[in-house]
Design an enzyme around this catalytic site. Structure first.
Site, PDB file in Angstrom:
ATOM      1  CG  HIS A 263      -0.224   0.324   2.568  1.00 31.06           C
ATOM      2  ND1 HIS A 263       0.294  -0.738   3.316  1.00 31.06           N
ATOM      3  CD2 HIS A 263      -0.206   1.384   3.270  1.00 31.06           C
ATOM      4  CE1 HIS A 263       0.769  -0.249   4.307  1.00 31.06           C
ATOM      5  NE2 HIS A 263       0.406   0.835   4.555  1.00 31.06           N
TER       6      HIS A 263
HETATM    7  C1  UD1 Z   1      -2.261   5.472   6.302  1.00 27.71           C
HETATM    8  C2  UD1 Z   1      -1.042   5.846   6.450  1.00 27.71           C
HETATM    9  C3  UD1 Z   1      -0.006   4.993   6.708  1.00 27.71           C
HETATM   10  C4  UD1 Z   1      -0.542   3.559   6.883  1.00 27.71           C
HETATM   11  C5  UD1 Z   1      -1.599   3.138   6.360  1.00 27.71           C
HETATM   12  C6  UD1 Z   1      -2.316   1.882   7.071  1.00 27.71           C
HETATM   13  C7  UD1 Z   1      -0.726   8.502   6.461  1.00 27.71           C
HETATM   14  C8  UD1 Z   1      -0.081   9.559   5.905  1.00 27.71           C
HETATM   15  N1  UD1 Z   1      -0.489   7.260   5.759  1.00 27.71           N
HETATM   16  O1  UD1 Z   1      -2.109   5.370   4.695  1.00 27.71           O
HETATM   17  O2  UD1 Z   1       1.042   5.336   7.229  1.00 27.71           O
HETATM   18  O3  UD1 Z   1       0.460   2.639   6.701  1.00 27.71           O
HETATM   19  O4  UD1 Z   1      -2.744   4.330   6.580  1.00 27.71           O
HETATM   20  O5  UD1 Z   1      -3.076   1.262   6.258  1.00 27.71           O
HETATM   21  O6  UD1 Z   1      -1.508   8.805   7.288  1.00 27.71           O
HETATM   22  N2  UD1 Z   1      -9.411   4.325   1.542  1.00 27.71           N
HETATM   23  C9  UD1 Z   1     -10.731   3.740   1.094  1.00 27.71           C
HETATM   24  N3  UD1 Z   1     -11.067   3.433   2.349  1.00 27.71           N
HETATM   25  C10 UD1 Z   1     -10.691   3.561   3.564  1.00 27.71           C
HETATM   26  C11 UD1 Z   1      -9.501   4.264   3.813  1.00 27.71           C
HETATM   27  C12 UD1 Z   1      -8.746   4.573   2.702  1.00 27.71           C
HETATM   28  O7  UD1 Z   1     -10.973   3.692   0.114  1.00 27.71           O
HETATM   29  O8  UD1 Z   1     -11.601   3.119   4.540  1.00 27.71           O
HETATM   30  C13 UD1 Z   1      -8.491   4.899   0.045  1.00 27.71           C
HETATM   31  C14 UD1 Z   1      -9.187   6.049  -0.260  1.00 27.71           C
HETATM   32  O9  UD1 Z   1      -8.929   6.118  -1.764  1.00 27.71           O
HETATM   33  C15 UD1 Z   1      -7.673   7.050   0.190  1.00 27.71           C
HETATM   34  C16 UD1 Z   1      -6.646   5.968   0.077  1.00 27.71           C
HETATM   35  O10 UD1 Z   1      -7.015   5.020   0.453  1.00 27.71           O
HETATM   36  O11 UD1 Z   1      -7.237   8.145  -0.561  1.00 27.71           O
HETATM   37  C17 UD1 Z   1      -5.456   6.126   1.035  1.00 27.71           C
HETATM   38  O12 UD1 Z   1      -5.852   6.311   2.343  1.00 27.71           O
HETATM   39  P1  UD1 Z   1      -5.038   7.516   3.638  1.00 27.71           P
HETATM   40  O13 UD1 Z   1      -5.644   7.166   4.983  1.00 27.71           O
HETATM   41  O14 UD1 Z   1      -4.947   8.912   2.996  1.00 27.71           O
HETATM   42  O15 UD1 Z   1      -3.753   6.724   3.424  1.00 27.71           O
HETATM   43  P2  UD1 Z   1      -3.311   5.240   3.547  1.00 27.71           P
HETATM   44  O16 UD1 Z   1      -2.509   4.615   2.112  1.00 27.71           O
HETATM   45  O17 UD1 Z   1      -4.284   4.377   3.839  1.00 27.71           O
HETATM   46  N1  UDP Z   2      -4.167  -5.864   8.618  1.00 23.49           N
HETATM   47  C1  UDP Z   2      -5.191  -6.714   8.701  1.00 23.49           C
HETATM   48  N2  UDP Z   2      -5.859  -6.987   7.643  1.00 23.49           N
HETATM   49  C2  UDP Z   2      -5.396  -6.768   6.539  1.00 23.49           C
HETATM   50  C3  UDP Z   2      -3.927  -6.169   6.347  1.00 23.49           C
HETATM   51  C4  UDP Z   2      -3.245  -5.847   7.573  1.00 23.49           C
HETATM   52  O1  UDP Z   2      -5.695  -6.608   9.799  1.00 23.49           O
HETATM   53  O2  UDP Z   2      -6.142  -7.006   5.626  1.00 23.49           O
HETATM   54  C5  UDP Z   2      -3.333  -5.541  10.121  1.00 23.49           C
HETATM   55  C6  UDP Z   2      -1.882  -6.322  10.050  1.00 23.49           C
HETATM   56  O3  UDP Z   2      -1.843  -7.403  10.600  1.00 23.49           O
HETATM   57  C7  UDP Z   2      -1.092  -5.092  10.946  1.00 23.49           C
HETATM   58  C8  UDP Z   2      -1.899  -3.760  10.773  1.00 23.49           C
HETATM   59  O4  UDP Z   2      -3.035  -4.139  10.047  1.00 23.49           O
HETATM   60  O5  UDP Z   2      -1.480  -5.330  12.401  1.00 23.49           O
HETATM   61  C9  UDP Z   2      -0.960  -3.342   9.684  1.00 23.49           C
HETATM   62  O6  UDP Z   2      -1.560  -2.125   9.069  1.00 23.49           O
HETATM   63  P1  UDP Z   2      -1.127  -1.625   7.587  1.00 23.49           P
HETATM   64  O7  UDP Z   2       0.036  -2.629   7.055  1.00 23.49           O
HETATM   65  O8  UDP Z   2      -2.200  -1.189   6.862  1.00 23.49           O
HETATM   66  O9  UDP Z   2      -0.122  -0.420   8.066  1.00 23.49           O
HETATM   67  P2  UDP Z   2       1.360  -0.112   8.573  1.00 23.49           P
HETATM   68  O10 UDP Z   2       1.757  -1.041   9.598  1.00 23.49           O
HETATM   69  O11 UDP Z   2       2.307  -0.252   7.211  1.00 23.49           O
HETATM   70  O12 UDP Z   2       1.313   1.302   8.899  1.00 23.49           O
END
Ligand code: UD1
Ligand code: UDP
Length: 360
Positions: free
Chosen positions: A204
């Site tokens: 991601h």
């Molecule tokens: C965010 C965090 C990242 C973390 C990740 C965990 C920041 C800058 N980034 O990244 O550090 O590793 O969460 O998963 O805070 N979206 C959906 N549904 C949701 C959430 C997101 O469709 O419930 C989509 C939207 O298109 C959105 C994109 O995902 O624009 C990115 O979501 P966002 O929370 O901005 O960043 P992440 O990539 O999830």
């Molecule tokens: N995770 C989950 N379901 C998924 C993917 C991730 O429960 O489909 C959990 C994973 O086990 C870990 C956390 O989400 O505990 C990590 O989140 P993510 O990879 O989104 O974020 P990051 O750690 O990179 O910030």
């Protein structure tokens, strides 16, 4: 004593689960704010349902958007909540936009900030998370470090007051819920998987998925691996794959099985039974280490440098050749140094918030 906790993104729900539990046991009053950064049911609600996290007192419903707008909206709304609630401490987790927004809102109101997962550094300023980490640490009054490396990183930035080595709350969570996953999750049967017959992957990070050639290269490499790849897909990655016009059926035919994000119990079950994990996630690198599953990290850096030392984790970036080479050759067998504490980080954090506990 009133703690105002701010969470918003998936990994923060996992981290908050053991801590909320420990705060309750310690008799601390917690007011839980969800920024709404993540909002799909399988990115948010399922974690509250499965992990027994208290229902948020407020959901700010901020949702997705560019960094400035998303963080700014959070800042405005968090300030209002903090002014109304007047907490003694604001508790934040990790390195997301929800983290920095809460830390900034609190310090401007002269409310002490406590940061769980303080001191992590990937030393990569292209990552939005690196700015969020550094700035949050420099705002924080209490810094709860998961590892000695994190303590050392803070000392190098002249942050020495309020620094505590607690261990990692994600290790606490993996111990508590890893066991529950083995008892309660039926994900292997649902997906028709045998233990150790598949590889588990997640992607991601913007640096992998915002560049079409990198995303396509990674998926191509997955399709060439010698076992099916289960890929619970972040919604952001799903959108990018659709934009690129890569069909899910084509990928499935090449052994790459894309599924919706799964709940934490299913994820822990998938991790524990995978032959190998490929990921750009921060948290999943650690979970691979906890469960002694070899991990290929699709990044050129990590916040968890020490996991590389004993050979259980390797950095390969997004280069398909390097991914394939690592998948063929990575076979760690040596002992794993214990890096993440004793599984009681959350209790230590609760004790420190109560005013008991020795700084590092
Ligand atoms: C965010 C965090 C990242 C973390 C990740 C965990 C920041 C800058 N980034 O990244 O550090 O590793 O969460 O998963 O805070 N979206 C959906 N549904 C949701 C959430 C997101 O469709 O419930 C989509 C939207 O298109 C959105 C994109 O995902 O624009 C990115 O979501 P966002 O929370 O901005 O960043 P992440 O990539 O999830
Ligand atoms: N995770 C989950 N379901 C998924 C993917 C991730 O429960 O489909 C959990 C994973 O086990 C870990 C956390 O989400 O505990 C990590 O989140 P993510 O990879 O989104 O974020 P990051 O750690 O990179 O910030």
């Amino acid at each position: 004593m009133k703690i105002l906790t701010v969470v918003g993104a998936r990994p923060q729900f996992v981290k908050a689960a053991p801590v909320s539990r420990a705060l309750q046991t310690a008799g601390l009053d917690e007011f839980l704010v969800h920024t709404g950064q993540h909002y799909d049911a399988n990115m948010s609600q399922i974690f509250f349902d499965e992990l027994g996290i208290p229902r948020p007192d407020v959901n700010l419903g901020v949702g997705s958007g560019p960094h400035g707008r998303q963080t700014g909206e959070m800042l405005i709304r968090l300030e209002e909540v903090m002014m109304a609630e007047k907490p003694d401490t604001v508790l934040v987790y990790g390195d997301t936009n929800s983290t920095i927004a809460a830390a900034l809102a609190a310090v401007k109101l002269h409310i002490p900030v406590a940061h769980v997962e303080a001191g992590l550094r990937a030393f990569n300023r292209e990552m939005p998370e690196e700015h969020n980490r550094v700035l949050t640490d420099h705002c924080a009054d209490l810094l709860f470090c998961p590892t000695q490396t994190a303590v050392d990183n803070l000392h190098k930035e002249n942050i020495t007051r309020g620094v505590f080595l607690t261990g990692d709350v994600m290790y606490d969570a993996a111990l508590i819920f890893g066991q529950q996953a083995r008892q309660r999750s039926d994900v292997l049967a649902r997906l028709g998987l045998e233990a150790k017959s598949y590889l588990l992957a997640t992607i991601h990070r913007p640096h992998n998925i915002d560049f079409p050639e990198r995303l396509a290269g990674i998926l191509d490499a997955f399709g060439l691996l010698d076992a099916p790849v289960i890929l619970p897909i972040h919604p952001r990655t799903r959108k990018k794959i659709a934009e690129l016009g890569l069909g899910l059926a084509d990928l499935a035919a090449r052994g790459v099985r894309i599924i919706d994000p799964v709940g934490y119990l299913d994820m822990l079950m998938l991790e524990q039974n995978a032959r190998l994990i490929l990921t750009d996630s921060g948290g999943i690198q650690k979970e691979a280490y906890f469960f002694q599953i070899p991990c290929i990290t699709l990044r050129n850096d990590t916040e968890w440098w020490k996991t590389l030392d004993a050979g259980w984790n390797v950095l390969v970036g997004w280069d398909p050749e390097k991914i394939l080479h690592a998948a063929r050759t990575l076979a760690p067998s040596g002992p794993q140094p214990p890096l993440f504490g004793d599984g009681h980080a959350a209790e230590k954090i609760a004790s420190i918030l109560l005013g008991i506990g020795q700084p590092a």
